[in-house]
Design a protein around this motif. Structure first.
Motif, PDB file in Angstrom:
ATOM      1  N   VAL A 189       0.832  -1.207   0.000  1.00 17.29           N
ATOM      2  CA  VAL A 189       0.000   0.000   0.000  1.00 17.29           C
ATOM      3  C   VAL A 189       0.862   1.250   0.000  1.00 17.29           C
ATOM      4  CG1 VAL A 189      -1.651   1.351   1.365  1.00 17.29           C
ATOM      5  CG2 VAL A 189      -1.967  -1.121   1.097  1.00 17.29           C
ATOM      6  N   LEU A 190       1.879   1.265   0.838  1.00 15.74           N
ATOM      7  CA  LEU A 190       2.727   2.454   0.965  1.00 15.74           C
ATOM      8  C   LEU A 190       3.501   2.750  -0.309  1.00 15.74           C
ATOM      9  CD1 LEU A 190       4.225   2.090   4.564  1.00 15.74           C
ATOM     10  CD2 LEU A 190       2.354   3.552   3.813  1.00 15.74           C
ATOM     11  N   ASN A 191       3.796   1.730  -1.089  1.00 18.69           N
ATOM     12  CA  ASN A 191       4.659   1.923  -2.255  1.00 18.69           C
ATOM     13  C   ASN A 191       3.904   2.084  -3.567  1.00 18.69           C
ATOM     14  OD1 ASN A 191       7.611   1.728  -1.366  1.00 18.69           O
ATOM     15  ND2 ASN A 191       6.699   0.006  -0.299  1.00 18.69           N
ATOM     16  N   ARG A 192       2.596   2.106  -3.509  1.00 19.91           N
ATOM     17  CA  ARG A 192       1.837   2.330  -4.731  1.00 19.91           C
ATOM     18  C   ARG A 192       2.101   3.727  -5.271  1.00 19.91           C
ATOM     19  NH1 ARG A 192      -3.784  -0.217  -2.460  1.00 19.91           N
ATOM     20  NH2 ARG A 192      -3.294  -2.425  -2.868  1.00 19.91           N
ATOM     21  N   GLY A 193       2.524   3.780  -6.522  1.00 17.81           N
ATOM     22  CA  GLY A 193       2.761   5.059  -7.182  1.00 17.81           C
ATOM     23  C   GLY A 193       4.024   5.767  -6.767  1.00 17.81           C
ATOM     24  N   ARG A 194       4.868   5.134  -5.974  1.00 15.89           N
ATOM     25  CA  ARG A 194       6.107   5.760  -5.526  1.00 15.89           C
ATOM     26  C   ARG A 194       7.278   5.304  -6.383  1.00 15.89           C
ATOM     27  NH1 ARG A 194       6.507   8.218  -0.569  1.00 15.89           N
ATOM     28  NH2 ARG A 194       8.748   7.827  -0.686  1.00 15.89           N
TER      29      ARG A 194
END
Length: 260
Positions: A189-194
């Motif tokens: 979740v935290l790394n989506r789109g990062r």
């Protein structure tokens, strides 16, 4: 108060101490000495039962992982500073341990709480539960999720070995693996789109271990304190041997910027 009332006032199931006899959780200490590892004794004292060999090994791995992070960590820096002030080693250790609060030392406990919230939502897929819980924590103003990201490491070198041990333990049936899945779902979740990853750090990985082993969230902090105490002791002792006096947090030649 009568003697019986006083005895009841101090009643405990942790230990029994009588003349020429010591029991820890009902086991004579003589039966533990040289037969039981320190990690297993910690488990016994906290839980009132003996761990299996696999449980003890997983607990010790987490304890080893948190032992030290050098003077970058406030607890270690404070230990070294205090050790130069003419006090005893116990004072240096106590001063350092007293720095372990919510910001430094508390992330493991908070991460267990985060993972428990996700695991409790067992009626939805873990990925959905993670997204919902992360959103709720964000809505409460939590900027940095405990157990993820690191100001010093791009990928915490303690993370992968610990998670590999948890995976092995889950495959062997020692732990369920549900908290490891929840932690990895948070990472996703935290790394989506990062473009720059925010991986799980040692606080997250040890939180997974402690949660998988069934330790309540507050004990994740207590266990970290036990672990870090080893590094605190080592640094304080080294500093005492170096002969410095009144070591400050910055070199003497550096003058703090005056803001008045």
């Amino acid at each position: 108060m009568t003697d019986t009332e006083v005895a009841d006032w101090w009643g405990t199931a942790v230990s029994r101490i009588e003349p020429d006899h010591i029991e820890l959780r009902g086991i004579p200490v003589r039966d533990l000495i040289a037969t039981t590892g320190f990690g297993a004794v910690i488990w016994l004292m906290l839980r009132g039962s003996r761990p299996t060999g696999a449980q003890a090994r997983l607990l010790e791995a987490a304890l080893v992982a948190g032992v030290d992070h050098g003077p970058h960590a406030p607890s270690i820096a404070v230990a070294r500073i205090t050790a130069t002030c003419g006090v005893g080693i116990n004072n240096a250790m106590a001063s350092a341990i007293n720095t372990l609060g919510d910001s430094h030392g508390g992330a493991g406990q908070e991460c267990v709480e985060l993972l428990e919230e996700i695991v409790a939502r067992s009626t939805v897929p873990v990925e959905t539960a993670a997204a919902e819980v992360v959103a709720q924590w964000r809505a409460r103003g939590v900027r940095y999720l405990p157990g993820f990201g690191h100001r010093f490491h791009t990928r915490d070198p303690r993370r992968d070995p610990l998670l590999a041990l948890v995976d092995e333990a889950a495959a062997a049936g020692t732990v369920s693996g549900v908290f490891a899945r929840a932690a990895r779902a948070v990472e996703t979740v935290l790394n989506r789109g990062r473009t720059t990853p925010v991986p799980m750090n040692v606080d997250g990985a040890t939180a997974v271990v402690y949660a998988e082993l069934g330790f309540p969230a507050p004990l994740a902090r207590g266990l970290f304190v036990l672990s870090r105490s080893v590094g605190v002791l080592a640094h304080a002792w080294e500093e005492m041997g170096q002969g410095r006096r009144n070591k400050g947090p910055i070199p003497p030649a550096v003058r703090p910027t005056y803001l008045g």
